[in-house]
Motif scaffolding. Structure first.
Motif: not given
Length: 335
Positions: A12-17, A68-72
């Motif tokens: 859950k802490t993996v972001t798009a950045e 809840s969403f795909n950061p990729m």
């Protein structure tokens, strides 16, 4: 991916950045987590990484519902800039060094003990200058032993997004003919004889190689498969007689050969930077240093421009040129 710090983060802490920084590192190179400074990977390799991450995060959203969403979906795959910095302090990188014939023989001796199926493709690349995918894509119908020539019309590569080995055109999408000499002729004759012997020994467990034509959105591509004699052959499979086979008859694939080359680089003294493409550079250097016409070598290699051929040769002969330049020191010291 597991070797990178991004793998230690909670999902859950993996972001798009985080993902963008990871893929940028793979694209442009830099200092990796193991402390080594590496170059960026090829476009196909980056797309393979991206595909794995896309599918993984998509799966985490649905059906798993872990996030809840795909950061990729926010990631942009960038390209390496091709401009040259005229005022850079970076040194000009030296090219791939050719392998001496003594080292080539030492390599073959090593593989005879460690990985015999890799020997034939390495022999073909050394004596005919083929790329790794072209070598694996060679069939017996492409070889004329009497005229001593190969017709290069296809290449094989692994598609990370499809998770399939794909048979496709060569890099330049052109068919070319490569002539060879008596040494490779004898190598190929011996290989053919060995394969017929293996077919007898394995019996119905001997593998046959096939391709399947696939149509997707007005595009056609060909997937590679292999089945032994006990398996039912689908009606849309067409048999193909590859040259570089494992003892059980299945194809020696580029991915397997690459692993073998990495193992050689780690374990065989003097081969620390070895990769399959080095054999092609050696072929180029051997021909040009022995008086072959650059235009002829260009056509044998399938280069789009003769300058590409000459650049490889120029890089590979850096040591010889340095030694030649230092002859002036001897002249000065004797003056």
């Amino acid at each position: 991916i597991k070797k990178h710090p991004i793998a230690d983060r909670k999902l859950k802490t993996v972001t798009a950045e985080h993902l963008q920084a990871f893929l940028d590192l793979l694209t442009f190179g830099g200092e990796f987590p193991d402390g080594k400074v590496k170059k960026g990977y090829s476009k196909d390799y980056i797309h393979s990484f991206s595909a794995v991450l896309q599918q993984s995060f998509r799966f985490a959203v649905f059906p798993k519902q872990l996030i809840s969403f795909n950061p990729m979906q926010y990631i942009k795959l960038k390209k390496q800039a091709e401009e040259v910095d005229l005022f850079s302090d970076d040194e000009v990188e030296e090219g791939t060094q050719p392998i001496s014939h003594e080292d080539y023989e030492r390599l073959i001796q090593y593989l005879e003990k460690k990985n015999p199926p890799a020997i034939l493709p390495i022999q073909i690349a050394y004596y005919a200058g083929l790329r790794i995918g072209e070598t694996c894509g060679l069939t017996w119908q492409d070889i004329n032993l009497e005229e001593q020539c190969l017709t290069i019309k296809r290449s094989i590569r692994y598609d990370g997004m499809k998770h399939k080995n794909i048979i496709g055109p060569t890099k330049r999408k052109k068919v070319r003919i490569v002539d060879f000499g008596d040494t490779l002729t004898e190598v190929l004759k011996a290989a053919r004889k060995e394969q017929l012997k293996n077919r007898m020994q394995y019996g119905e467990l001997y593998h046959r190689n096939y391709y399947k034509e696939v149509h997707v959105k007005n595009r056609v591509y060909y997937e590679y498969y292999h089945l032994d004699g006990t398996q039912e052959i689908p009606t849309d499979y067409k048999e193909i007689s590859f040259v570089c086979l494992r003892p059980d008859g299945s194809l020696e694939l580029p991915s397997t050969l690459s692993i073998v080359c990495r193992s050689v680089a780690k374990k065989l003294e003097g081969f620390e930077d070895f990769h399959f493409h080095q054999l092609r550079h050696t072929y180029t250097s051997n021909l040009l240093s022995n008086g072959a016409a650059p235009k002829d070598v260009q056509e044998l290699l399938g280069h789009s421009d003769v300058s590409t051929t000459m650049n490889i040769y120029a890089h590979s002969t850096r040591k010889a040129k340095r030694d030649s330049a230092r002859l002036l020191d001897k002249v000065a010291s004797n003056a």
